[in-house]
Design an enzyme around this catalytic site. Structure first.
Site: not given
Ligand code: NAP
Length: 276
Positions: A66, A102
């Site tokens: 991405k 998104d």
């Molecule tokens: P990302 O960039 O890796 O960000 C992950 C986020 O989660 C960060 O803020 C991280 O905090 C936090 N986090 C991870 N593990 C944690 C824990 N154990 N305790 C507290 N906070 C934690 O991921 P992303 O791309 O934003 O995606 C996040 C989620 O959204 C995923 O599950 C993905 O599948 C989902 N998603 C869904 C859609 C949809 O269409 N429905 C679209 C996009 C994404 P830190 O900054 O502290 O590391």
């Protein structure tokens, strides 16, 4: 001639996009195809040569490409730049244009399932500050007049996000939840908490107004612990599957020339794959 589209990622087998677009192609009787293609990072430039040669009308981009596709696209729109990720490519006259859908997926999901959600300014809370949080923040900036508080495990990441995107936004650690909760109309979880049985142990739903809407963009499981708890407290909820379905609409329209509809039947088809 068959119009071809794709989703590229590495790995790519888990993608539900072929089922979504395949359903719409069949429903609309179109002569088109949509395939999942595993492209390793080293092969991405070569894949872009295939795009410029006209093999595809466009496609979707998923992890880990991405951000890398930015440098390969001939143009990337303002929205994708602000969000910092490209998830949709459209090829026209040998040029590859990148965008991000998104934020439209997030808005489309709430508009369909909680139509009054953006009536009047509403203070909102975004939990998480990763890639998805950026798209949600951009969406709320466009459609919600209230303040947005970004709560994240790592405060510095929340601060970096609100510093980069202009608006009435503030960064917090999780410990600020109790102080902020009574004034919040919308809670959005964009963190990966909720996947694999993980849950928030600090989030007290009883502190939120009874009118608050709680939405989770995590959709595996469909009913995350956050949503289950919100329902138990009588709050309105919207799950994250609709975001996945609605984000696919603009790409399909650009490649195949027909704006598809997110129907209950499509949702049921995708829902049936979630446990697999
Ligand atoms: P990302 O960039 O890796 O960000 C992950 C986020 O989660 C960060 O803020 C991280 O905090 C936090 N986090 C991870 N593990 C944690 C824990 N154990 N305790 C507290 N906070 C934690 O991921 P992303 O791309 O934003 O995606 C996040 C989620 O959204 C995923 O599950 C993905 O599948 C989902 N998603 C869904 C859609 C949809 O269409 N429905 C679209 C996009 C994404 P830190 O900054 O502290 O590391």
């Amino acid at each position: 001639m068959t119009t071809k589209a794709f989703v590229i990622g590495h790995p790519i087998a888990h993608s539900r996009s072929p089922l979504i677009h395949g359903t719409w192609l069949a429903e609309n009787g179109l002569d088109g195809s949509y395939e999942a293609i595993d492209v390793a990072p080293a092969d991405l430039p070569g894949f872009f040569e295939r795009l410029r040669a006209g093999e595809f009308a466009g496609g979707n981009v998923t992890i880990p490409h991405k951000e890398a596709v930015f440098a390969l696209c001939d143009s990337v729109d303002e929205l994708a730049r602000m969000i910092g990720a490209v998830n949709t490519l459209v090829v026209k006259n040998g040029k590859v244009h990148g965008t991000n859908t998104d934020y439209l997926g997030f808005l489309g999901n709430l508009d369909a399932n909680a139509p009054t959600w953006s009536d009047g300014p509403n203070d909102a809370m975004i939990i998480g500050a990763g890639g998805a949080a950026r798209a949600v923040l951009v969406a709320l900036r466009r459609r919600n007049g209230g303040k947005v508080h970004v709560l994240n495990r790592t405060l510095g990441n929340a601060q970096a996000l609100v510093d980069e995107i202009d608006g009435p936004f503030s960064a917090h650690g999780f410990e600020d939840f109790a102080k902020l909760a009574p004034h919040i109309g919308l809670v959005v979880n964009t963190s990966s908490i909720g996947m694999n049985g993980t849950r928030f142990d600090w989030l007290d739903m009883s502190l939120l107004p009874k009118t608050a809407l709680v939405t989770d963009i995590v959709y595996t499981p469909l009913e995350t612990p956050l949503l289950a708890e919100a329902k138990a407290h009588g709050l309105r909820t919207v799950d994250g599957l609709g975001m996945l379905l609605h984000q696919a609409v603009p790409g399909f329209a650009a490649w195949f020339g027909v704006t598809p509809v997110v129907t209950p039947q499509l949702r049921a088809r995708i829902e049936a794959t979630l446990d697999h």
